[in-house]
Scaffold this active site. Structure first.
Site, PDB file in Angstrom:
ATOM      1  N   ASP A  16       0.663  -1.106   0.021  1.00 17.09           N
ATOM      2  CA  ASP A  16       0.018  -0.023  -0.037  1.00 17.09           C
ATOM      3  C   ASP A  16       0.833   1.414   0.035  1.00 17.09           C
ATOM      4  O   ASP A  16       0.355   2.282  -0.645  1.00 17.09           O
ATOM      5  CB  ASP A  16      -0.802  -0.077   1.086  1.00 17.09           C
ATOM      6  N   ASN A  71      -3.682   9.195   3.395  1.00 18.15           N
ATOM      7  CA  ASN A  71      -4.177   8.484   4.384  1.00 18.15           C
ATOM      8  C   ASN A  71      -4.396   9.643   5.601  1.00 18.15           C
ATOM      9  O   ASN A  71      -5.412   9.502   6.006  1.00 18.15           O
ATOM     10  CB  ASN A  71      -3.026   7.642   5.006  1.00 18.15           C
ATOM     11  N   GLU A  72      -3.466  10.154   6.008  1.00 23.25           N
ATOM     12  CA  GLU A  72      -3.535  10.996   7.147  1.00 23.25           C
ATOM     13  C   GLU A  72      -2.604  12.090   7.424  1.00 23.25           C
ATOM     14  O   GLU A  72      -1.321  12.066   6.863  1.00 23.25           O
ATOM     15  CB  GLU A  72      -3.594  10.226   8.478  1.00 23.25           C
ATOM     16  N   ARG A  89      -4.307  17.707  25.459  1.00 17.53           N
ATOM     17  CA  ARG A  89      -3.127  17.037  25.825  1.00 17.53           C
ATOM     18  C   ARG A  89      -3.034  15.739  25.280  1.00 17.53           C
ATOM     19  O   ARG A  89      -3.816  14.945  26.001  1.00 17.53           O
ATOM     20  CB  ARG A  89      -2.845  17.174  27.228  1.00 17.53           C
ATOM     21  N   ALA A  93      -6.219   2.460   8.449  1.00 16.52           N
ATOM     22  CA  ALA A  93      -4.594   2.363   8.474  1.00 16.52           C
ATOM     23  C   ALA A  93      -4.380   2.828   9.911  1.00 16.52           C
ATOM     24  O   ALA A  93      -4.800   2.068  10.863  1.00 16.52           O
ATOM     25  CB  ALA A  93      -3.980   3.562   7.490  1.00 16.52           C
ATOM     26  N   TYR A  94      -3.619   3.744  10.318  1.00 19.25           N
ATOM     27  CA  TYR A  94      -3.166   4.117  11.691  1.00 19.25           C
ATOM     28  C   TYR A  94      -4.276   4.542  12.391  1.00 19.25           C
ATOM     29  O   TYR A  94      -4.376   4.148  13.464  1.00 19.25           O
ATOM     30  CB  TYR A  94      -2.238   5.250  11.471  1.00 19.25           C
TER      31      TYR A  94
END
Length: 291
Positions: A70, A144-145, A172, A186-187
């Site tokens: 990917d 993706n991000e 935080r 994904a992540y």
């Protein structure tokens, strides 16, 4: 046979193991009568009769075939974003969620696609900019991000998040992931976010180990810009785009993110089904095992 003017062939860069597969696929494409172009980085691996070009020469009507995982497909799609050149992924990696054609099946799968039997799949792309004291430090695209994180430091960072003209929150955490629907598997998924189907015009904001446990992933409209401000960090933080580029951040830096004015264009076999891929590759919604 081919419904495409030219076929551009490339593989995972700096991976010698992909070369035999590139040679095998190139031979098949030539036997099928395709007008073939090879990524110039592989010039020494192929007979001189082949044409070697840069991906920058691909135009609408061409097809780019990428061999790899990917990551290879993402980098190729980013380079082609907005140029209306489709990308087809041949999986040589471990998961192959986007590169959904197994190399072992190219003999059965590729000829119908080359003859025009395929489906198009347009994916949204993010454009991110890093600003410091009114100056643009860096920018780039993410399929993706966009990931803001604490870098190599051990302490949490503090981020202010704004959606359009509205303040979303100050948090935080170890970091925040802003994901497209493509990146939701994904992540962002590993961090506890939901799966978004590819056609959704939405973004996903996922905190990484937030200090406030009530902070949860949230789905946002993608037509509004987002702004992240690094309020506090004991060590330099970082901005990462699809893990392909990274920028160090200091307190006061701002990240401006919007949906890009271009899409990434993939093609798939006609029988491709997003939910079938979820079930087969992510074991999504599997029934409980029998005792």
């Amino acid at each position: 046979m081919a419904s495409f003017a030219r076929i551009f062939l490339l593989g995972k860069y700096r991976d010698s193991e992909v070369i035999p597969s590139l040679v095998q696929l190139a031979t098949s494409l030539q036997n099928w009568g395709c007008d073939l172009r090879i990524d110039a980085r592989y010039h020494s691996q192929f007979p001189q009769l082949l044409s070697f070009v840069s991906l920058s020469e691909a135009v609408p009507g061409d097809l780019v075939i990428a061999l790899g995982g990917d990551g290879t497909l993402l980098s190729t799609a980013r380079e082609l974003a907005g140029r209306n050149v489709p990308v087809l992924g041949i999986n040589m990696g471990r998961l192959g969620f986007l590169a959904d054609i197994a190399f072992e099946a190219i003999g059965q799968t590729l000829p119908p696609i080359l003859a025009g039997a395929y489906v198009e799949d347009r994916r949204s792309v993010l454009h991110a900019e890093l600003w410091r004291e009114g100056a643009l430090i860096g920018s780039g695209l993410a399929l993706n991000e966009v990931f803001v994180h604490k870098g190599c430091g051990e302490s949490m960072i503090e981020l202010g998040v704004q959606l359009g003209s509205r303040q979303l929150y100050t948090e935080r955490a170890d970091g925040l992931i802003l994901s497209t629907p493509t990146g939701s598997t994904a992540y962002a998924l590993s961090a506890g976010g939901p799966i978004l189907t590819p056609e959704l015009r939405a973004l996903l904001l996922v905190p990484i180990c937030p200090h406030t446990l009530s902070t949860r992933p949230i789905v946002l409209p993608d037509h509004l810009p987002l702004r992240f401000k690094l309020i506090a960090a004991r060590f330099p933080a970082a901005l990462s785009l699809d893990s392909h580029s990274s920028f160090p951040m200091v307190c006061g830096d701002e990240i401006h993110v919007r949906r890009a004015n271009c899409d990434a264009l993939f093609i798939h076999p006609q029988e491709q089904d997003f939910f079938a891929i979820l079930r087969s590759k992510l074991h999504w919604a599997e029934p409980p095992g029998e005792d």
